[in-house]
Write a protein that holds these residues in place. Sequence first.
Motif, PDB file in Angstrom:
ATOM      1  N   MET A   1      -3.246  -3.606  -8.655  1.00  0.00           N
ATOM      2  CA  MET A   1      -4.712  -3.544  -8.693  1.00  0.00           C
ATOM      3  C   MET A   1      -5.287  -4.760  -9.424  1.00  0.00           C
ATOM      4  SD  MET A   1      -5.823  -0.811  -7.177  1.00  0.00           S
ATOM      5  CE  MET A   1      -5.233   0.739  -6.583  1.00  0.00           C
ATOM      6  N   PHE A   2      -4.657  -5.154 -10.529  1.00  0.00           N
ATOM      7  CA  PHE A   2      -5.127  -6.335 -11.259  1.00  0.00           C
ATOM      8  C   PHE A   2      -4.943  -7.593 -10.413  1.00  0.00           C
ATOM      9  CE2 PHE A   2      -4.778  -4.852 -15.976  1.00  0.00           C
ATOM     10  CZ  PHE A   2      -5.641  -3.816 -15.711  1.00  0.00           C
ATOM     11  N   GLY A   3      -3.824  -7.691  -9.694  1.00  0.00           N
ATOM     12  CA  GLY A   3      -3.590  -8.842  -8.833  1.00  0.00           C
ATOM     13  C   GLY A   3      -4.606  -8.926  -7.713  1.00  0.00           C
ATOM     14  N   MET A   4      -4.910  -7.792  -7.108  1.00  0.00           N
ATOM     15  CA  MET A   4      -5.910  -7.757  -6.042  1.00  0.00           C
ATOM     16  C   MET A   4      -7.285  -8.142  -6.591  1.00  0.00           C
ATOM     17  SD  MET A   4      -4.529  -4.335  -4.086  1.00  0.00           S
ATOM     18  CE  MET A   4      -5.877  -4.174  -2.937  1.00  0.00           C
ATOM     19  N   ALA A   5      -7.608  -7.634  -7.762  1.00  0.00           N
ATOM     20  CA  ALA A   5      -8.893  -7.976  -8.395  1.00  0.00           C
ATOM     21  C   ALA A   5      -8.946  -9.471  -8.698  1.00  0.00           C
ATOM     22  CB  ALA A   5      -9.086  -7.162  -9.669  1.00  0.00           C
ATOM     23  N   GLY A   6      -7.855 -10.017  -9.190  1.00  0.00           N
ATOM     24  CA  GLY A   6      -7.803 -11.454  -9.492  1.00  0.00           C
ATOM     25  C   GLY A   6      -8.027 -12.296  -8.249  1.00  0.00           C
ATOM     26  N   CYS A   7      -7.424 -11.894  -7.148  1.00  0.00           N
ATOM     27  CA  CYS A   7      -7.589 -12.604  -5.878  1.00  0.00           C
ATOM     28  C   CYS A   7      -9.045 -12.556  -5.424  1.00  0.00           C
ATOM     29  CB  CYS A   7      -6.661 -11.974  -4.847  1.00  0.00           C
ATOM     30  SG  CYS A   7      -6.589 -12.847  -3.268  1.00  0.00           S
ATOM     31  N   ILE A   8      -9.669 -11.405  -5.549  1.00  0.00           N
ATOM     32  CA  ILE A   8     -11.070 -11.245  -5.137  1.00  0.00           C
ATOM     33  C   ILE A   8     -11.990 -12.081  -6.027  1.00  0.00           C
ATOM     34  CG2 ILE A   8     -12.977  -9.592  -4.976  1.00  0.00           C
ATOM     35  CD1 ILE A   8     -10.792  -7.487  -4.186  1.00  0.00           C
ATOM     36  N   ILE A   9     -11.740 -12.054  -7.329  1.00  0.00           N
ATOM     37  CA  ILE A   9     -12.563 -12.839  -8.260  1.00  0.00           C
ATOM     38  C   ILE A   9     -12.387 -14.332  -8.007  1.00  0.00           C
ATOM     39  CG2 ILE A   9     -12.842 -13.455 -10.702  1.00  0.00           C
ATOM     40  CD1 ILE A   9     -12.191 -10.440 -11.296  1.00  0.00           C
TER      41      ILE A   9
END
Length: 100
Positions: free
Chosen positions: A51-59
Amino acid sequence: MIGAALLFIVLGILIKYGKMYFLIAGYNTLSKEEKEKFDIKGIATVFRNTMFGMAGCIILGYFMAQKFENQDIDFIMFIVAMVVGIPYLLITTNSKKYKV
């Protein structure tokens, strides 16, 4: 898209640190005996990290879109996060590694 990133961060925190394992699809429908066959703390860690990795990619996509003034980048990075993150999450958490 930042809202989606924040949602993923919140979900990762709730699953890992809030021990809200019922947010993991199918887990709360298992019997107590079946639940004991899984390393739920390990699965929760995978959920948090993914979830943190996906959020990082989106940001990252959001800021790249702002810098290059191209909103397509934001959308593409969101799609990349979903296409990579969701299968990774499903494959990893269903592996034998997390079955006791």
